[in-house]
Design a protein around this motif. Structure first.
Motif, PDB file in Angstrom:
ATOM      1  N   ILE A   1       0.817  -1.218   0.000  1.00 50.39           N
ATOM      2  CA  ILE A   1       0.000   0.000   0.000  1.00 50.39           C
ATOM      3  C   ILE A   1       0.851   1.267   0.000  1.00 50.39           C
ATOM      4  O   ILE A   1       0.322   2.382   0.056  1.00 50.39           O
ATOM      5  CB  ILE A   1      -0.971   0.014   1.207  1.00 50.39           C
ATOM      6  N   GLY A   2       2.173   1.110  -0.051  1.00 47.89           N
ATOM      7  CA  GLY A   2       3.059   2.270  -0.143  1.00 47.89           C
ATOM      8  C   GLY A   2       3.233   3.034   1.144  1.00 47.89           C
ATOM      9  O   GLY A   2       3.539   4.234   1.128  1.00 47.89           O
ATOM     10  N   ALA A   3       3.071   2.358   2.265  1.00 48.54           N
ATOM     11  CA  ALA A   3       3.190   3.027   3.570  1.00 48.54           C
ATOM     12  C   ALA A   3       4.616   2.943   4.100  1.00 48.54           C
ATOM     13  O   ALA A   3       5.427   2.126   3.645  1.00 48.54           O
ATOM     14  CB  ALA A   3       2.222   2.408   4.569  1.00 48.54           C
ATOM     15  N   ILE A   4       4.915   3.784   5.066  1.00 45.90           N
ATOM     16  CA  ILE A   4       6.211   3.778   5.742  1.00 45.90           C
ATOM     17  C   ILE A   4       6.109   2.842   6.931  1.00 45.90           C
ATOM     18  O   ILE A   4       5.234   3.001   7.795  1.00 45.90           O
ATOM     19  CB  ILE A   4       6.589   5.189   6.210  1.00 45.90           C
ATOM     20  N   ALA A   5       6.988   1.850   6.976  1.00 44.36           N
ATOM     21  CA  ALA A   5       6.981   0.857   8.051  1.00 44.36           C
ATOM     22  C   ALA A   5       7.954   1.284   9.138  1.00 44.36           C
ATOM     23  O   ALA A   5       9.161   1.232   8.961  1.00 44.36           O
ATOM     24  CB  ALA A   5       7.355  -0.513   7.497  1.00 44.36           C
ATOM     25  N   ARG A   6       7.408   1.723  10.250  1.00 43.51           N
ATOM     26  CA  ARG A   6       8.216   2.092  11.413  1.00 43.51           C
ATOM     27  C   ARG A   6       8.293   0.876  12.337  1.00 43.51           C
ATOM     28  O   ARG A   6       7.273   0.260  12.651  1.00 43.51           O
ATOM     29  CB  ARG A   6       7.569   3.261  12.160  1.00 43.51           C
ATOM     30  N   VAL A   7       9.502   0.551  12.790  1.00 46.60           N
ATOM     31  CA  VAL A   7       9.671  -0.629  13.639  1.00 46.60           C
ATOM     32  C   VAL A   7      10.442  -0.259  14.899  1.00 46.60           C
ATOM     33  O   VAL A   7      11.508   0.355  14.827  1.00 46.60           O
ATOM     34  CB  VAL A   7      10.411  -1.760  12.891  1.00 46.60           C
TER      35      VAL A   7
ATOM     36  N   CYS B   1      10.874  -4.382   2.748  1.00 49.01           N
ATOM     37  CA  CYS B   1      10.312  -3.120   2.277  1.00 49.01           C
ATOM     38  C   CYS B   1      11.159  -2.016   2.901  1.00 49.01           C
ATOM     39  O   CYS B   1      12.001  -2.289   3.766  1.00 49.01           O
ATOM     40  CB  CYS B   1       8.853  -2.992   2.732  1.00 49.01           C
ATOM     41  N   PRO B   2      10.993  -0.774   2.491  1.00 49.55           N
ATOM     42  CA  PRO B   2      11.700   0.304   3.193  1.00 49.55           C
ATOM     43  C   PRO B   2      11.333   0.285   4.676  1.00 49.55           C
ATOM     44  O   PRO B   2      10.148   0.210   5.025  1.00 49.55           O
ATOM     45  CB  PRO B   2      11.168   1.573   2.508  1.00 49.55           C
ATOM     46  N   VAL B   3      12.317   0.314   5.536  1.00 50.71           N
ATOM     47  CA  VAL B   3      12.052   0.222   6.975  1.00 50.71           C
ATOM     48  C   VAL B   3      12.651   1.420   7.690  1.00 50.71           C
ATOM     49  O   VAL B   3      13.746   1.881   7.355  1.00 50.71           O
ATOM     50  CB  VAL B   3      12.591  -1.108   7.555  1.00 50.71           C
ATOM     51  N   TYR B   4      11.901   1.935   8.647  1.00 48.70           N
ATOM     52  CA  TYR B   4      12.283   3.120   9.421  1.00 48.70           C
ATOM     53  C   TYR B   4      12.373   2.684  10.878  1.00 48.70           C
ATOM     54  O   TYR B   4      11.354   2.375  11.508  1.00 48.70           O
ATOM     55  CB  TYR B   4      11.212   4.193   9.233  1.00 48.70           C
ATOM     56  N   LEU B   5      13.574   2.610  11.403  1.00 46.58           N
ATOM     57  CA  LEU B   5      13.799   2.129  12.761  1.00 46.58           C
ATOM     58  C   LEU B   5      13.712   3.288  13.746  1.00 46.58           C
ATOM     59  O   LEU B   5      14.403   4.297  13.588  1.00 46.58           O
ATOM     60  CB  LEU B   5      15.168   1.460  12.860  1.00 46.58           C
ATOM     61  N   VAL B   6      12.866   3.147  14.749  1.00 49.50           N
ATOM     62  CA  VAL B   6      12.653   4.216  15.715  1.00 49.50           C
ATOM     63  C   VAL B   6      13.417   3.921  17.008  1.00 49.50           C
ATOM     64  O   VAL B   6      13.762   2.781  17.300  1.00 49.50           O
ATOM     65  CB  VAL B   6      11.151   4.413  16.022  1.00 49.50           C
ATOM     66  N   ASN B   7      13.680   4.986  17.769  1.00 48.95           N
ATOM     67  CA  ASN B   7      14.312   4.862  19.089  1.00 48.95           C
ATOM     68  C   ASN B   7      15.649   4.120  19.038  1.00 48.95           C
ATOM     69  O   ASN B   7      15.955   3.323  19.931  1.00 48.95           O
ATOM     70  CB  ASN B   7      13.385   4.167  20.085  1.00 48.95           C
TER      71      ASN B   7
END
Length: 457
Positions: free
Chosen positions: A165-171, A209-215
């Motif tokens: 769905i083209g969303a940003i995956a924050r993990v 998928c593109p992954v955005y790692l938080v903290n």
């Protein structure tokens, strides 16, 4: 720069206009005059995160006091974190947060949604949030067992759906199972138990998928991100204000079983390993924090940070130049969340979110200087160089030298578009380098058979 036709135009004389890729001396023409000293910087308003509740505790700030604190610190856009309870509807949690925020927010805001459970209903609601509600990012937790944690198989499916769905995956990459074992088997009840539970590499390995790692909270986790980037993976990392300053010694029990890594994350920010510095703004009272005094897994995570985020990074940045400062506090977040160049850049046609930054000015962090009384960090009283003296949001003067000129509820919700180029163009380019070939392997009958085997070139 665009703004409402009913608003007066603003002239800023002198100083420099700073974007993430260039610095120019420039003068805006208008009827209203706001003088600036020759070395003051005009930078894009910061963009980052504010949360209202977490782990059964409601923060001291709401969207009114929280966004006021943001404006006072030079942040003109916040992305709120909606965290549904397990089995709660994502859509209902979203509507509840919108109803609260619309009447309170003083600056522009958007929302990202936590995926705290998985099933056909969640899948369908994610699609509706993306299609109809202006949400383009979802956050998954590998931590908080029996609360928000997804199993690896569930996380894999959610990440695939985010890609579809083209969303940003924050993990949030932390081993919830290991945290539980550390507490139960080793008897560690203090926060140093978190030290051995990082799962940065595991999160990147699961993600396709593109992954955005938080903290991201340590240099070692930053090194894992750097390695993944060198391998061509589309990985971005976000650290917080606190993690750029504190190294864990503030809560570490010296007689504990583990040796703490005594480094914070600021070096990873300076060298471009980590792309964004957020606030993880969750101000809790001493009483709320004390919920975890006998069990670190029950401590509500987060600190007040949105008001001081940009000043802390200016002071801690060291070798960071003014353009990199703009990148990590504003432009990179705007690019990742598909807001750029409307946000995160000073150019004609953008949203006219501008901060007049005094690099030589200073302020003292203390309870008296907060927009609302909250528990502070170990930086309780300290002076920081670099301060915002004027904040302009959508062409409106909203903050000047400690005075607010914005009304409660004057902020606007910003719908976010999916498939941000900053992430998905890189993914497309990477997948072009992946092709399927036939690998010859012995069959059970002894003869060689061809099997499809994708590999990266």
């Amino acid at each position: 720069m665009s703004s409402s036709s009913a608003m007066v135009r603003i002239l800023i004389k002198g100083g420099k206009v700073v974007n993430d890729d260039c610095t120019r001396r420039l003068m805006f023409t208008s009827r209203r005059h706001r003088p600036a000293g020759g070395e003051e910087l005009m930078i894009p308003g910061g963009a980052k995160v504010i949360d209202e509740s977490f782990m059964n505790a409601t923060t001291v700030d709401d969207f009114y006091s929280g966004t006021k604190a943001a404006l006072a610190g030079g942040t003109t856009m916040v992305i709120g974190h909606v965290l549904p309870e397990r089995n709660e509807s994502l859509l209902e949690a979203y509507e509840k947060c919108r109803n609260s925020a619309d009447s309170k927010a003083c600056c522009d805001y958007a929302l990202h949604i936590g995926v705290t459970w998985w099933g056909p209903k969640v899948r369908a609601e994610m699609e509706k949030l993306v299609r109809d509600k202006g949400v383009n990012s979802f956050q998954m937790f590998m931590a908080y067992k029996d609360m928000f944690m997804l199993r690896d198989s569930e996380l894999f499916q959610v990440l695939q759906h985010c890609k579809d769905i083209g969303a940003i995956a924050r993990v949030h990459a932390e081993n919830g199972e290991l945290v539980s074992e550390v507490r139960d088997l080793l008897g560690i009840t203090c926060p140093e138990g978190i030290e051995i539970s990082r799962s940065t590499h595991r999160a990147i390995t699961i993600a396709h998928c593109p992954v955005y790692l938080v903290n991201v909270s340590s240099m070692s986790a930053g090194d894992v991100v750097a390695t993944a980037k060198m391998q061509g993976k589309v990985v971005h990392g976000e650290t917080t204000t606190a993690h750029t300053v504190l190294n864990g010694m503030q809560y570490y029990h010296q007689t504990g079983l583990m040796q703490l890594e005594k480094k914070n994350t600021i070096t990873s920010v300076v060298n471009d390993t980590l792309n964004v510095v957020g606030s993880d703004h969750r101000p809790f009272t001493v009483k709320q924090k004390a919920m975890g005094k006998d069990d670190f897994t029950k401590i509500p995570h987060g600190l007040p940070g949105i008001q001081d985020r940009m000043s802390v990074i200016w002071e801690r940045g060291g070798k960071m130049d003014e353009n990199r400062f703009v990148a990590v506090t504003s432009s990179n977040a705007a690019k990742i969340y598909n807001l750029y160049p409307r946000k995160g850049r000073i150019i004609p046609g953008a949203d006219a979110d501008v901060v007049v930054w005094d690099p030589e000015g200073s302020k003292v962090i203390s309870v008296k200087t907060r927009c609302r009384e909250v528990i502070l960090t170990r930086m309780k009283v300290c002076a920081l160089p670099g301060v915002p003296i004027v904040t302009i949001s959508r062409g409106r003067l909203v903050y000047e030298n400690g005075m607010f000129t914005c009304a409660e509820g004057s902020g606007k919700f910003c719908p976010l578009r999916t498939f941000p180029d900053y992430l998905y163009k890189k993914m497309v380019q990477r997948e072009k380098g992946i092709r399927s070939t036939k690998a010859l392997r012995p069959s059970h009958g002894g003869e060689e058979e061809a099997h499809s085997c994708p590999f990266t070139i």
